[in-house]
Design a protein around this motif. Sequence first.
Motif, PDB file in Angstrom:
ATOM      1  N   GLN A 263      -2.398  16.576  -7.790  1.00  0.00           N
ATOM      2  CA  GLN A 263      -1.922  15.784  -8.785  1.00  0.00           C
ATOM      3  C   GLN A 263      -1.794  14.360  -8.257  1.00  0.00           C
ATOM      4  OE1 GLN A 263       1.912  17.460 -10.018  1.00  0.00           O
ATOM      5  NE2 GLN A 263       1.156  19.048 -11.096  1.00  0.00           N
ATOM      6  N   ILE A 264      -1.182  14.208  -7.367  1.00  0.00           N
ATOM      7  CA  ILE A 264      -1.061  12.850  -6.541  1.00  0.00           C
ATOM      8  C   ILE A 264      -2.533  12.224  -6.247  1.00  0.00           C
ATOM      9  CG2 ILE A 264      -0.352  11.491  -4.854  1.00  0.00           C
ATOM     10  CD1 ILE A 264       1.903  13.792  -4.271  1.00  0.00           C
ATOM     11  N   THR A 265      -3.502  12.976  -5.887  1.00  0.00           N
ATOM     12  CA  THR A 265      -4.874  12.754  -5.855  1.00  0.00           C
ATOM     13  C   THR A 265      -5.464  12.162  -6.977  1.00  0.00           C
ATOM     14  OG1 THR A 265      -4.961  14.357  -3.975  1.00  0.00           O
ATOM     15  CG2 THR A 265      -7.190  13.563  -4.910  1.00  0.00           C
ATOM     16  N   ASP A 266      -5.109  12.729  -8.001  1.00  0.00           N
ATOM     17  CA  ASP A 266      -5.619  12.565  -9.382  1.00  0.00           C
ATOM     18  C   ASP A 266      -4.983  11.006  -9.590  1.00  0.00           C
ATOM     19  OD1 ASP A 266      -7.041  14.756  -9.512  1.00  0.00           O
ATOM     20  OD2 ASP A 266      -5.795  15.755 -10.989  1.00  0.00           O
ATOM     21  N   ALA A 279      -8.246  14.651   1.294  1.00  0.00           N
ATOM     22  CA  ALA A 279      -8.039  13.916   2.591  1.00  0.00           C
ATOM     23  C   ALA A 279      -7.542  12.752   2.435  1.00  0.00           C
ATOM     24  CB  ALA A 279      -9.288  14.173   3.520  1.00  0.00           C
ATOM     25  N   GLN A 280      -8.225  11.877   1.819  1.00  0.00           N
ATOM     26  CA  GLN A 280      -7.717  10.583   1.517  1.00  0.00           C
ATOM     27  C   GLN A 280      -6.286  10.358   1.078  1.00  0.00           C
ATOM     28  OE1 GLN A 280     -10.852   9.252  -0.932  1.00  0.00           O
ATOM     29  NE2 GLN A 280     -11.993   8.053   0.754  1.00  0.00           N
ATOM     30  N   MET A 281      -5.947  11.216   0.273  1.00  0.00           N
ATOM     31  CA  MET A 281      -4.719  11.171  -0.337  1.00  0.00           C
ATOM     32  C   MET A 281      -3.532  11.509   0.805  1.00  0.00           C
ATOM     33  SD  MET A 281      -2.100  14.021  -1.281  1.00  0.00           S
ATOM     34  CE  MET A 281      -0.441  13.314  -1.063  1.00  0.00           C
ATOM     35  N   ILE A 282      -3.969  12.332   1.588  1.00  0.00           N
ATOM     36  CA  ILE A 282      -3.009  12.862   2.807  1.00  0.00           C
ATOM     37  C   ILE A 282      -2.860  11.721   3.623  1.00  0.00           C
ATOM     38  CG2 ILE A 282      -2.875  14.084   5.053  1.00  0.00           C
ATOM     39  CD1 ILE A 282      -4.126  16.513   3.256  1.00  0.00           C
ATOM     40  N   PHE A 283      -3.963  10.922   3.832  1.00  0.00           N
ATOM     41  CA  PHE A 283      -4.050   9.606   4.857  1.00  0.00           C
ATOM     42  C   PHE A 283      -3.155   8.543   3.913  1.00  0.00           C
ATOM     43  CE2 PHE A 283      -7.942  11.424   6.907  1.00  0.00           C
ATOM     44  CZ  PHE A 283      -7.221  11.926   8.044  1.00  0.00           C
ATOM     45  N   SER A 284      -3.165   8.348   2.800  1.00  0.00           N
ATOM     46  CA  SER A 284      -2.470   7.398   2.212  1.00  0.00           C
ATOM     47  C   SER A 284      -1.067   8.001   2.046  1.00  0.00           C
ATOM     48  CB  SER A 284      -2.977   7.383   0.456  1.00  0.00           C
ATOM     49  OG  SER A 284      -2.323   6.408  -0.091  1.00  0.00           O
TER      50      SER A 284
END
Length: 334
Positions: A263-266, A279-284
């Motif tokens: 959801q956060i990724t979207d 993966a980019q969301m996790i790094f963010s």
Amino acid sequence: MILTDAFWPVFALSSWFSGQQQHQHDESLANGGHHHHHHGHHGHHGHVQPFPGHTLYKLNDGNYIPSPAWGTGTATAREGNATLLVAQALEAGWRHIDCSLIYRNQNGTGEALTASGVPRGELYITSKYDSLTNQSVHEELGLTLAQLQLDYLDLYLIHFPRAAVNGGGLKKVWREMEEVKKMGLVRSIGVSNYDSVELLEEVLEVAEVFPAINQINYSVYNAVDKAPVVALGTQHGILTSAYGELRPITSSPNGPADIIGKQITDRLSKDYGKEVTYAQMIFSWLKSTGVVAVTTTSNKERLKEQVVPFGKDFPLVTAAEARAFEASGWGYKD
């Protein structure tokens, strides 16, 4: 739930606000603010950010650390491919390389650093004291510097509590860490895998110079458990550095955190105007909560993908999202 109410604001919010300040700091660097290099080793020009595309965090010793770091401690890098893989990371724009004697590939790493032609002042190199042969910090650091073909490290860590025990005890070993910092052989000192309040407190008790960094295994699946040691660090200006943060992708796919993670990724994708990966969301998430990322990949596309969230135009995860994400992984054992 008492824990959530009493605890999260201290941890997630204070670290989130430091992430926000960090973001502004990046902006000011990018817009010609003054940065940190006062010593002759570094030939940066007035307004250029020293580590383009990275997020910079100010350490408690006045130095800055760029995130993310590319870690050389994987099986692929150990099998004699270190030179090629480090070269590939540098080519993709990574400038912080995380090493250790125990990985048995510092010679290959050193060859890549030298061959890259990237000026020393534009590299950030971390290594660790392993006490493999019961040598003193100074002796083992000498070996590391020789292998890496460097005359100083940006960051030197006690790799794990056992290394301090083997080196003659934490008090002796930390004194030696402070000594090599004084000598200019390392810019910053810290610890790794001191991942409980008790362990980190032992260091604080013997330290004249507090660690700048505590590098720990940290992901959405242990963030709540690690919150106390992260908070203790924050209290003393000790930055947490994470390895193993991609666990939801690498070793625990389809775990309970994925629902909110996606959801956060979207939401990030909408704000960014192009597709953001999990993966980019996790790094963010790490960037937004003030945690340095140490990660690794030998895949060229992923090398490019993983550095994107650290640029200044990439959307941040909000405090509420961070708390929800961290809570969703709490107590999960796969």
